[in-house]
Write a protein that holds these residues in place. Structure first.
Motif: not given
Length: 232
Positions: A60-71
């Motif tokens: 989903l994040l790849d489709q949206a072009g978004i990077k995030a932080t995973f704890f």
């Protein structure tokens, strides 16, 4: 750790727990609360990796072009190291959430240090990335953990808004409304990409809510990204 420092940690274990109270930390500890630069929202996920939720979230994040932080949790990384590595391979950031998901005010200083050390080494080995961030389980720290995080060069960070996406009753709409209720410029979003310590398959509500969250952020002129872009 020297004896004096150990004694100090034991005596002051519960004190930092006050920072877990959202209004207090936002007012008096904005950096710890995750208040960053205006115009940006930090997107973070706790409790992974998960064999079903995390791959779907990465897609989903790849489709949206978004990077995030995973704890990440160390015990989950030990079980699914390939999924943990897939997070960094996709260009996302890694943080430490602990090895076990324990309330730190209920365990002693030595156990606290061991948990954080084990989590950091496990996550680093599996992902190939040295974590920069640390978020204590339940958002509650203790003095021993803060001292150890400092030694490990981990920056403590909490959140400004969360989705309450760990309950059996959560829905995409309830998660969306919970996030948006307190989201503003410079905020940090907390969601969960697992059900390791939550209601079974509660992460489905998170996946259902995330597209609307990202769309609303864009409509408000907010950039969404990882904590490294948040100006902390």
């Amino acid at each position: 750790m020297n004896p004096a420092r150990t004694a100090f940690a034991a005596l002051t274990q519960p004190v930092p727990a006050a920072a877990a109270i959202g209004p207090l930390r936002r007012r008096f500890l904005p950096r710890l609360a995750g208040l960053g630069r205006p115009g940006h929202v930090a997107l973070t996920f706790d409790d992974g990796p998960h064999p079903d939720a995390t791959p779907e979230l990465l897609r989903l994040l790849d489709q949206a072009g978004i990077k995030a932080t995973f704890f990440l949790l160390g015990h989950a990384v030990d079980r699914w190291p390939d999924i943990a590595r897939a997070i960094t391979d996709a260009g996302h950031e890694i943080g430490v959430h602990g090895y076990h998901h324990r309330l730190l005010t209920r365990i002693g200083p030595s156990t606290t240090r061991e948990d954080l050390d084990r989590a950091t080494s496990t996550i680093t080995a599996a992902t190939g990335a040295r974590p920069r961030w640390w978020r204590p389980p339940y958002g509650v720290a203790n003095t021993a953990a803060l001292l150890e995080a400092h030694r490990l060069a981990l920056q403590p960070i909490l959140w400004t808004t969360w989705g309450h996406d760990w309950t059996a009753r959560c829905t995409p709409d309830s998660v969306y409304r919970s996030i948006m209720r307190k989201l503003d410029h410079g905020g940090t979003i907390l969601l969960h990409d697992s059900d390791h310590h939550a209601a079974p398959k509660c992460w489905l509500a998170m996946l259902g809510a995330l597209p609307a969250i990202l769309t609303t952020c864009r409509a408000r002129g907010l950039d969404v990204g990882p904590l490294s872009e948040h100006g902390l």
